[in-house]
Design an enzyme around this catalytic site. Structure first.
Site: not given
Ligand code: 13P
Length: 255
Positions: A13-15, A99, A101, A175, A215, A236
């Site tokens: 997931n590149w966000k 998600h 977020e 994160g 993470s 992420g």
């Molecule tokens: P991280 O791997 O950066 O913690 O993010 C996880 C995430 O939200 C994947 O959708």
């Protein structure tokens, strides 16, 4: 990972990260994986602006492309939104929905996530439905209640292993560099599998992939993938660089 369980899948997931410059990472990834037989399915979910290019670059590989959100309607006066059909047209075969977020910054409810998942199914996309508790909810001992409430509200009728993936992402682990213990992850994944069995039947529940996210990196991936009922990961930060992402995918390389 469950013995005889579904084929694992790693989803990046590149966000809100990535411009055309980041396509170099996709090039690096395809180069490094050329001729390699993967031990898991792999999907990259770049920002919507890059989906078509990423899809075209990955067309010779077995790696899939996905979006990070979609609107419930197929088209209409919804400025700035993107429908599931549009994602499909751009080359996506998967879409991340609900998600944390999106739930947090865009106030997305379970009911809205369910409508989006229905839209994904309508368009022939695999819905990756995210659930997970906040730190406060875990502290209050409410984790399993929160997760089952989110599942009940977000997973539509007609969901099966072929069109749906569940991603358990504790909000406090995203994160942060902090992950739950193996026992904590295992407890939630077991509960998700149990919930799926009650709602969709044993066969669908056994076949549906349940991912852990939060993470995940190459250094903790092996331990996380060894947990029963963990069928891969939603990644992420560590999906942004080909080398880091391959360090995770490589945990499943067939020997
Ligand atoms: P991280 O791997 O950066 O913690 O993010 C996880 C995430 O939200 C994947 O959708």
């Amino acid at each position: 990972m469950a013995v005889n369980g579904p084929r694992p899948i790693i989803i990046g997931n590149w966000k809100m990260n990535g411009t055309s410059e980041s396509l170099g990472e996709i090039r690096l990834m395809t180069g490094m994986l050329d001729g390699v037989e993967l031990g898991c399915d792999v999907v990259v979910c770049p920002p919507a602006t890059l989906i078509r290019q990423v899809h075209e670059m990955l067309s010779e590989s077995k790696i899939g492309t996905g979006g990070q959100d979609c609107h419930p309607e197929p088209n209409g006066a919804f400025t700035g939104d993107i429908s599931a059909e549009m994602l499909r047209d751009a080359g996506a075969r998967y879409v991340i929905l609900g998600h944390s977020e999106r739930r947090h910054y865009h106030d997305e409810s379970d009911a809205l996530v369910r409508r989006k998942a229905e839209a994904a199914h309508r368009a022939g996309l695999v819905a990756i439905i995210c659930v997970g508790e906040t730190e406060l909810e875990r502290g209050a001992g409410d984790t399993l209640d929160v997760v089952s409430r989110q599942l009940a509200g977000s997973v539509p009728k007609g969901s099966g292993a072929e069109n749906t993936i569940i991603a358990y992402e504790p909000v406090w682990a995203i994160g942060s560099g902090v992950t739950p213990t193996s026992d904590e992850i295992g407890e939630v994944h077991r509960a998700v599998r149990h919930w799926l069995a009650e709602r969709l039947g044993d066969e669908a529940a056994r076949a549906m992939r349940i991912l852990y996210g939060g993470s995940v990196k190459s250094t903790n991936a092996a331990d996380i993938f060894a947990i029963p009922d963990v069928d891969g990961s939603l990644v992420g930060q560590a999906s942004l660089k080909a080398k880091d992402f391959l360090g995770i995918i490589g945990q499943f390389a067939p020997c």
